[in-house]
Design an enzyme around this catalytic site. Structure first.
Site, PDB file in Angstrom:
ATOM      1  N   TYR A  53      74.782  19.236  44.163  1.00  0.00           N
ATOM      2  CA  TYR A  53      73.962  20.426  43.902  1.00  0.00           C
ATOM      3  C   TYR A  53      74.479  21.216  42.692  1.00  0.00           C
ATOM      4  O   TYR A  53      73.821  22.152  42.234  1.00  0.00           O
ATOM      5  CB  TYR A  53      73.900  21.364  45.124  1.00  0.00           C
ATOM      6  CG  TYR A  53      73.428  20.726  46.411  1.00  0.00           C
ATOM      7  CD1 TYR A  53      72.810  19.477  46.415  1.00  0.00           C
ATOM      8  CD2 TYR A  53      73.598  21.368  47.634  1.00  0.00           C
ATOM      9  CE1 TYR A  53      72.389  18.885  47.600  1.00  0.00           C
ATOM     10  CE2 TYR A  53      73.174  20.791  48.824  1.00  0.00           C
ATOM     11  CZ  TYR A  53      72.577  19.531  48.794  1.00  0.00           C
ATOM     12  OH  TYR A  53      72.169  18.956  49.972  1.00  0.00           O
ATOM     13  N   HIS A 107      77.692  12.010  51.775  1.00  0.00           N
ATOM     14  CA  HIS A 107      76.318  12.477  51.552  1.00  0.00           C
ATOM     15  C   HIS A 107      75.257  11.453  52.001  1.00  0.00           C
ATOM     16  O   HIS A 107      74.255  11.819  52.604  1.00  0.00           O
ATOM     17  CB  HIS A 107      76.129  12.819  50.067  1.00  0.00           C
ATOM     18  CG  HIS A 107      75.050  13.818  49.814  1.00  0.00           C
ATOM     19  ND1 HIS A 107      75.132  14.771  48.830  1.00  0.00           N
ATOM     20  CD2 HIS A 107      73.860  14.023  50.420  1.00  0.00           C
ATOM     21  CE1 HIS A 107      74.025  15.495  48.847  1.00  0.00           C
ATOM     22  NE2 HIS A 107      73.244  15.068  49.802  1.00  0.00           N
TER      23      HIS A 107
HETATM   24  N1  NAP Z   1      72.132  15.815  53.221  1.00  0.00           N
HETATM   25  C1  NAP Z   1      71.090  15.619  52.454  1.00  0.00           C
HETATM   26  O1  NAP Z   1      70.798  14.485  52.007  1.00  0.00           O
HETATM   27  C2  NAP Z   1      70.207  16.781  52.121  1.00  0.00           C
HETATM   28  C3  NAP Z   1      68.952  16.558  51.510  1.00  0.00           C
HETATM   29  C4  NAP Z   1      68.132  17.667  51.259  1.00  0.00           C
HETATM   30  C5  NAP Z   1      68.574  18.946  51.596  1.00  0.00           C
HETATM   31  N2  NAP Z   1      69.800  19.146  52.147  1.00  0.00           N
HETATM   32  C6  NAP Z   1      70.288  20.507  52.497  1.00  0.00           C
HETATM   33  O2  NAP Z   1      69.351  21.132  53.350  1.00  0.00           O
HETATM   34  C7  NAP Z   1      68.942  22.370  52.776  1.00  0.00           C
HETATM   35  C8  NAP Z   1      67.529  22.710  53.196  1.00  0.00           C
HETATM   36  O3  NAP Z   1      66.617  21.700  52.810  1.00  0.00           O
HETATM   37  P1  NAP Z   1      65.590  21.873  51.581  1.00  0.00           P
HETATM   38  O4  NAP Z   1      66.115  22.875  50.621  1.00  0.00           O
HETATM   39  O5  NAP Z   1      65.305  20.495  51.106  1.00  0.00           O
HETATM   40  O6  NAP Z   1      64.238  22.370  52.275  1.00  0.00           O
HETATM   41  P2  NAP Z   1      63.818  23.554  53.263  1.00  0.00           P
HETATM   42  O7  NAP Z   1      64.955  24.437  53.577  1.00  0.00           O
HETATM   43  O8  NAP Z   1      63.062  22.933  54.365  1.00  0.00           O
HETATM   44  O9  NAP Z   1      62.750  24.330  52.385  1.00  0.00           O
HETATM   45  C9  NAP Z   1      63.118  25.041  51.239  1.00  0.00           C
HETATM   46  C10 NAP Z   1      61.839  25.483  50.538  1.00  0.00           C
HETATM   47  O10 NAP Z   1      61.073  26.325  51.394  1.00  0.00           O
HETATM   48  C11 NAP Z   1      60.902  27.606  50.804  1.00  0.00           C
HETATM   49  N3  NAP Z   1      61.055  28.582  51.887  1.00  0.00           N
HETATM   50  C12 NAP Z   1      62.196  28.930  52.522  1.00  0.00           C
HETATM   51  N4  NAP Z   1      61.951  29.833  53.491  1.00  0.00           N
HETATM   52  C13 NAP Z   1      60.605  30.046  53.466  1.00  0.00           C
HETATM   53  C14 NAP Z   1      59.750  30.890  54.229  1.00  0.00           C
HETATM   54  N5  NAP Z   1      60.218  31.663  55.217  1.00  0.00           N
HETATM   55  N6  NAP Z   1      58.433  30.864  53.934  1.00  0.00           N
HETATM   56  C15 NAP Z   1      57.941  30.080  52.938  1.00  0.00           C
HETATM   57  N7  NAP Z   1      58.712  29.269  52.182  1.00  0.00           N
HETATM   58  C16 NAP Z   1      60.033  29.261  52.445  1.00  0.00           C
HETATM   59  C17 NAP Z   1      61.965  27.722  49.750  1.00  0.00           C
HETATM   60  O11 NAP Z   1      61.538  28.527  48.679  1.00  0.00           O
HETATM   61  P3  NAP Z   1      62.299  29.907  48.288  1.00  0.00           P
HETATM   62  O12 NAP Z   1      63.695  29.560  47.939  1.00  0.00           O
HETATM   63  O13 NAP Z   1      61.492  30.399  47.125  1.00  0.00           O
HETATM   64  O14 NAP Z   1      62.186  30.809  49.483  1.00  0.00           O
HETATM   65  C18 NAP Z   1      62.123  26.277  49.287  1.00  0.00           C
HETATM   66  O15 NAP Z   1      61.125  25.947  48.334  1.00  0.00           O
HETATM   67  C19 NAP Z   1      69.129  22.148  51.276  1.00  0.00           C
HETATM   68  O16 NAP Z   1      69.118  23.351  50.536  1.00  0.00           O
HETATM   69  C20 NAP Z   1      70.451  21.434  51.285  1.00  0.00           C
HETATM   70  O17 NAP Z   1      71.520  22.353  51.499  1.00  0.00           O
HETATM   71  C21 NAP Z   1      70.601  18.074  52.448  1.00  0.00           C
END
Ligand code: NAP
Length: 259
Positions: A53, A107
């Protein structure tokens, strides 16, 4: 305002982590730093980052500048860095400004393989006291079993893409049987937030569909790490202690995986 504290899960029998943390993907630079500081002010005490990241420096600065003693940090060894575990752990510790990392994950299975040799390096870092708990991400149950069989040490956590649409009772039960805590990523992105089952339950509790999704994780004992850079959305995503889902509601949400 500090929101109500969220329930915790215990990793490796000793390390308490909140069931709701903050995903930090794409929280970089000055704006990312401000979002991270804001999230800590709101009460987030679990931050999920990864070398991939490119924001470990921002995460480390935000936690250090907050002065908070109880923030749990997860970071991840990029699968392409297999074989260079010590180098990347040293780098993560330096950027995160900590002597001991709370949770270190592989990861992805490197090259699609479980790689017990890589797992051994994580286990050694825990034995050295540089990491409190170690785990994996995007592993199958068979790959977890391969690590356990080879080393005698089972990952404390498996972080996978998770949400109502991806619910898999056998996969969840398999983790419970093995004593592996399931941590879900992309809880919101993996969900159709306009699904009438979800919006109906949200209306019933006078909360948002996103809050229902996070609370559904909590009901299952799965750690949720929704990412938001926006203070209002960060606050709402974590504010799930004031309502509980009924068994029928949980079952209806589980059913979205079959819809
Ligand atoms: N281990 C892995 O392979 C892996 C892969 C992917 C992700 N991850 C981790 O998991 C975390 C979360 O997953 P993600 O970032 O992919 O997706 P997520 O948390 O499901 O969704 C994030 C998205 O939703 C929006 N959002 C957040 N809260 C909201 C709300 N209350 N209403 C409307 N929209 C909202 C955010 O925009 P805004 O920021 O504009 O609010 C962003 O665009 C990542 O940040 C990372 O730390 C791990």
């Amino acid at each position: 305002m500090t929101l109500p504290t969220t329930p915790v899960r215990t990793l490796d029998g000793t390390l308490d982590v909140p069931l709701v943390g903050l995903g930090t993907y794409a929280l970089r630079g000055a704006d990312g730093y401000r979002s991270l500081r804001g999230a800590l002010d709101l009460g987030y005490r679990l931050l999920d980052t990864a070398t991939m990241y490119e924001n470990e420096d921002e995460v480390g600065r935000a936690v250090a500048d907050s002065g908070l003693p109880d923030v749990r940090i997860t970071t991840k060894l990029h699968h392409e860095h297999a074989g260079r575990e010590e180098e990347f752990l040293d780098r993560s510790l330096r950027l995160l400004r900590v002597d001991v990392l709370d949770l270190w994950l592989i990861h992805w299975p490197p090259g699609g393989q479980a790689r017990p040799d890589v797992w051994e390096r994580l286990v050694a870092a825990r034995a050295d006291g540089r990491v409190r708990a170690v785990g994996v991400s995007n592993y199958s149950l068979a790959q977890i079993d391969e690590l356990t069989a080879a080393t005698g040490v089972t990952p404390a956590v498996n972080q996978v893409k998770w949400g109502p649409a991806r619910f898999d009772a056998a996969f969840l039960a398999g983790h419970r049987e093995r004593g592996v805590v399931l941590e879900g990523y992309s809880p919101l992105k993996s969900t159709d937030l306009s699904d009438p089952v979800l919006t109906g339950i949200a209306a019933e509790h006078d909360v948002t569909p996103e809050q229902v999704v996070v609370r559904w994780h909590v009901e299952h004992g799965v750690i949720a790490i929704p990412k938001s850079g926006d203070p209002g959305r960060q606050a709402r995503n974590r504010d799930v202690a004031g309502f509980a889902l009924t068994g029928d509601e949980v079952a209806a949400l589980d059913g979205l995986a079959r819809a």
